[in-house]
Design an enzyme around this catalytic site. Structure first.
Site, PDB file in Angstrom:
ATOM      1  N   GLN A 123     -38.209 -14.617  22.848  1.00 23.67           N
ATOM      2  CA  GLN A 123     -36.862 -14.814  23.387  1.00 23.67           C
ATOM      3  C   GLN A 123     -36.926 -15.095  24.885  1.00 23.67           C
ATOM      4  O   GLN A 123     -37.382 -14.251  25.654  1.00 23.67           O
ATOM      5  CB  GLN A 123     -36.033 -13.557  23.118  1.00 23.67           C
ATOM      6  CG  GLN A 123     -34.598 -13.614  23.605  1.00 23.67           C
ATOM      7  CD  GLN A 123     -33.880 -12.293  23.345  1.00 23.67           C
ATOM      8  OE1 GLN A 123     -34.423 -11.225  23.610  1.00 23.67           O
ATOM      9  NE2 GLN A 123     -32.679 -12.358  22.816  1.00 23.67           N
ATOM     10  N   SER A 142     -41.102 -10.529  25.311  1.00 23.41           N
ATOM     11  CA  SER A 142     -41.915  -9.781  24.345  1.00 23.41           C
ATOM     12  C   SER A 142     -42.737 -10.729  23.468  1.00 23.41           C
ATOM     13  O   SER A 142     -42.207 -11.698  22.909  1.00 23.41           O
ATOM     14  CB  SER A 142     -41.021  -8.918  23.453  1.00 23.41           C
ATOM     15  OG  SER A 142     -40.280  -8.005  24.223  1.00 23.41           O
ATOM     16  N   GLU A 199     -29.058  -8.654  17.254  1.00 23.00           N
ATOM     17  CA  GLU A 199     -30.149  -7.763  17.650  1.00 23.00           C
ATOM     18  C   GLU A 199     -29.867  -6.324  17.277  1.00 23.00           C
ATOM     19  O   GLU A 199     -30.788  -5.543  17.056  1.00 23.00           O
ATOM     20  CB  GLU A 199     -30.372  -7.876  19.160  1.00 23.00           C
ATOM     21  CG  GLU A 199     -31.549  -7.075  19.677  1.00 23.00           C
ATOM     22  CD  GLU A 199     -31.776  -7.280  21.159  1.00 23.00           C
ATOM     23  OE1 GLU A 199     -32.887  -7.001  21.625  1.00 23.00           O
ATOM     24  OE2 GLU A 199     -30.844  -7.721  21.856  1.00 23.00           O
ATOM     25  N   GLU A 213     -26.310  -0.077  32.973  1.00 24.62           N
ATOM     26  CA  GLU A 213     -25.277  -0.505  33.912  1.00 24.62           C
ATOM     27  C   GLU A 213     -24.414  -1.618  33.316  1.00 24.62           C
ATOM     28  O   GLU A 213     -23.177  -1.585  33.396  1.00 24.62           O
ATOM     29  CB  GLU A 213     -25.923  -0.988  35.213  1.00 24.62           C
ATOM     30  CG  GLU A 213     -24.917  -1.499  36.244  1.00 24.62           C
ATOM     31  CD  GLU A 213     -25.586  -2.093  37.471  1.00 24.62           C
ATOM     32  OE1 GLU A 213     -24.872  -2.431  38.420  1.00 24.62           O
ATOM     33  OE2 GLU A 213     -26.826  -2.223  37.463  1.00 24.62           O
ATOM     34  N   TYR A 240     -34.779 -15.227  27.683  1.00 21.74           N
ATOM     35  CA  TYR A 240     -33.502 -14.915  28.313  1.00 21.74           C
ATOM     36  C   TYR A 240     -33.681 -14.504  29.774  1.00 21.74           C
ATOM     37  O   TYR A 240     -33.322 -15.215  30.687  1.00 21.74           O
ATOM     38  CB  TYR A 240     -32.805 -13.778  27.559  1.00 21.74           C
ATOM     39  CG  TYR A 240     -31.985 -14.188  26.364  1.00 21.74           C
ATOM     40  CD1 TYR A 240     -32.245 -15.367  25.658  1.00 21.74           C
ATOM     41  CD2 TYR A 240     -30.938 -13.393  25.915  1.00 21.74           C
ATOM     42  CE1 TYR A 240     -31.487 -15.723  24.555  1.00 21.74           C
ATOM     43  CE2 TYR A 240     -30.174 -13.743  24.810  1.00 21.74           C
ATOM     44  CZ  TYR A 240     -30.457 -14.907  24.135  1.00 21.74           C
ATOM     45  OH  TYR A 240     -29.699 -15.246  23.053  1.00 21.74           O
ATOM     46  N   SER A 241     -34.240 -13.317  29.992  1.00 22.59           N
ATOM     47  CA  SER A 241     -34.301 -12.730  31.346  1.00 22.59           C
ATOM     48  C   SER A 241     -35.140 -13.571  32.300  1.00 22.59           C
ATOM     49  O   SER A 241     -36.128 -14.196  31.904  1.00 22.59           O
ATOM     50  CB  SER A 241     -34.874 -11.317  31.282  1.00 22.59           C
ATOM     51  OG  SER A 241     -34.017 -10.452  30.584  1.00 22.59           O
TER      52      SER A 241
END
Length: 381
Positions: free
Chosen positions: A122, A157, A240, A362, A124-125
């Protein structure tokens, strides 16, 4: 087939087919364990038709009801079967393609996911866009029949063993926040992709940083419409936190039972403070299970997924801390050189990340505050 009959079927199959050497192998912080053997086990599951249980039959699945999908994950965990290695493809991308992909994309990618012959990660970040995914800066530029991708992803990952990555990219120049993003399917094994492992506190490296230096993918490998990737990305995050979470909770229960057994063996269970913490851990797990079942009954869960992430992340992190407390001073000593950890030490150290990955606490609290409580939105640049 009735649920109890189905439960007995999967229980018997696992008893007859699960290799003893794979029991309790793998998982967060331990993804390096017997990876090749676990990948072959994934293919054994596929050949026996135990993967992709909820997919429509027309797309290669079994279209099982939710109750039987839950039973599978529970029995799989109760048997101590190894952590799955193809979960990103089966649990995240596949439902996204089934919901939003073209027939050609489904035909091309779903068989490889089902049979565990193609691994996915994935994208994303990013260094400047962690849980705040709308700050993505990786660029995608259309060049004829191909997208050209340039940028960096982090905390990816299993990128080092993946064949493909679904990548959130900014494909509209000058766009900001969640506008102008696209959801691209990008091959990992090409000259424009570099994967570097990130060494963790556990000494392992299941997370990676990925560099795209004019990497390419076909023009038609965008899921949904170009520029509409935010909606697709959010849908993936919803998948997920689905039915597989019940299986994780069975693993959590086994971990808690192991800590209780350790407390009995070393006498710390006689300490009323320790006994109270063990009791509260049990109560917390029951609350987590009840919330998960309630969420699964909702057709389109919203903030409930954020609540679940807050609850299980903090609970499991606390379980690692409790394990260290029960172990006592020996928890500070490695089991071998140069840095050999036991399962409880790994649980504690990897748990430091559980309130961050998958959406930080957060961010989850902001979602609940803004979308449920109606509080003012946090100012964003």
């Amino acid at each position: 087939m009735q649920d109890e009959e189905f439960r007995q079927q999967i229980r018997q199959w696992l008893a007859e087919n699960l290799p003893p050497e794979l029991v309790d192998v793998g998982g967060p912080g331990r993804e390096h364990e017997a990876f090749a053997e676990r990948l072959e086990w994934e293919r054994v599951l596929a050949r026996a038709n135990w993967t992709c249980l909820g997919w429509p039959t027309a797309l290669g699945g079994r279209d099982l009801p939710l109750s039987q999908q839950m039973i599978f994950h529970e029995e799989y965990a109760l048997a101590g079967a190894p952590a799955r290695v193809a979960v990103v493809g089966e649990g995240l991308l596949a439902p996204t393609l089934i919901a939003f992909g073209t027939p050609a994309q489904q035909e091309r990618f779903l068989p490889g996911i089902k049979n565990a012959t193609e691994m996915w990660c994935q994208g994303y970040s990013e260094p400047g866009a962690g849980s705040d995914l709308a700050s993505v800066a990786t660029k995608g530029v259309l060049d004829g029949d191909e997208w050209v991708i340039t940028g960096q992803k982090i905390w990816t990952s299993l990128a080092h063993v993946s064949d493909w990555c679904f990548v959130i990219t900014r494909t509209e120049p000058g766009s900001k926040r969640h506008h102008g993003l696209s959801y691209l399917l990008v091959p990992m094994r090409q000259p424009g992709v570099t994967v570097r492992p990130i060494k963790q506190l556990t000494g392992t490296s299941e997370f990676n940083e990925v560099f795209f230096d004019e990497a390419r993918t076909a023009r038609d490998l965008v899921v949904g419409e170009p520029g509409q990737g935010w909606r697709i990305a959010m849908a993936t995050l919803g998948f997920e936190r689905g039915v597989a979470m019940l299986g994780h909770q069975v693993r959590f229960r086994r971990e808690l039972s192991g800590i209780v057994a350790m407390a009995r063996a070393n006498g710390t269970i006689d300490d009323p403070v320790i006994r109270g913490k063990l009791t509260r851990a049990w109560v917390g797990l029951e609350v987590l299970r009840a919330h998960t079942l309630r969420t699964l009954a909702i057709e389109k869960p919203g903030f409930e997924a954020s609540v679940a992430k807050l609850v299980w992340g903090k609970w499991h992190q606390g379980l690692g801390e409790l394990a260290m407390e029960v172990m006592g001073p020996s928890s500070m000593v490695t089991r071998g050189l140069p840095y050999e950890l036991d399962e409880w030490q790994s649980l504690y150290l990897f748990g430091r990340a559980e309130t961050i990955y998958g959406g930080s606490d957060e961010i989850q609290r902001n979602i609940i505050a803004e979308r449920v409580l109606g509080l003012p939105r946090q100012e964003r640049v």
